[in-house]
Design an enzyme around this catalytic site. Structure first.
Site: not given
Ligand code: URA
Length: 254
Positions: A117-119
């Protein structure tokens, strides 16, 4: 009765990357990187072929000099990732990772996240030491559904949704059909529920970006049809036996 993967492998030879993944070294691809880097030895000899077969009962397998135990206990955790935490094992800039969070909660084993999952994305992510399960949960062939709530800038038209659910060309890949439902149309944002059966890098941001809609908020709210509603943001817990059975069934490991 069907034997488990571990029992099958114990009874015969297995490919070295499957052995390493099942022993908790990471996904099969990550294990292939370890082999390519020359870090893996079988009975003292460096492995130079990805197709190398090993006998888990009798061969001594080491990675960077460390002997790899085959029979380690499988751990499968679910984390509700907060924004601002990386979904990697470690970070060269010392930013907080999902594995740091797992350690803070007392899980000190060698673990890795399943997919990414992206930051700035929050929500459900599985953390495990079961490389075979991780590989299958990430592989589009197994069609494990990931459900997200996304807020984007602008009013998303029905024709954009029709395109996105059918599949679009996003730079270097074509997206598979997906399901999208509009939850809320604001004056300058749209909130949508989107279900994907694949997980390309930054997929949702790239899909909406194609139509000029910047993602302002993204949260993964379910995986494989399970919502894990009791896991608050920042919390982590082991899967219940029923949840683990369900995931293994979806990954065709039951
Ligand atoms: N799609 C994205 O763009 N980012 C995520 O973190 C997950 C899916």
């Amino acid at each position: 009765m069907r034997r488990s993967y571990t029992e099958d492998a114990m009874a015969s030879k297995v490919r070295i990357n499957r052995f390493l993944a099942a022993a908790g070294l990471g996904s099969r691809r990550k294990c292939e990187d370890l082999i390519r880097a020359g870090l893996v030895c079988v009975n003292g000899q460096k492995v130079d072929r990805l197709a190398r077969l090993v006998d888990p009962d009798n061969d001594v397998i080491t990675v960077d000099g460390e002997k790899i135990a085959w029979n380690q206990k499988k751990i499968i955790l679910v984390l509700n990732k907060p924004e601002g935490v990386l979904s990697t094992v470690s970070d060269s800039f010392n930013r907080k990772t999902v594995i740091d969070l797992a350690r803070e909660h007392g899980y000190t084993e060698r673990l890795f996240p399943v997919g990414r999952l992206d930051l700035d994305t929050s929500g459900i992510i599985i953390i495990t030491n079961d490389g075979e399960l991780a590989y299958r949960l990430m592989h589009p062939r197994f069609k494990i559904e990931k459900r997200y709530i996304v807020t984007v800038e602008g009013r998303v038209s029905q024709s954009t949704i029709d395109d996105l659910v059918t599949g679009v060309v996003a730079d270097d890949f074509v997206t598979q059909p997906c399901t999208i439902r509009v939850l809320k149309r604001g004056s300058d944002t749209t909130e949508l529920d989107i279900r994907l059966k694949e997980g390309m890098k930054r997929q949702i941001k790239r899909m909406f970006g194609l139509y000029g809609h910047t993602v302002v908020k993204l949260k993964r709210v379910a995986l494989g049809g399970m919502e894990f509603g009791d896991v608050e943001i920042g919390d982590i817990r082991p899967l219940t036996p029923a949840e683990e059975r369900h995931l293994r069934r979806l990954a065709k490991l039951a």
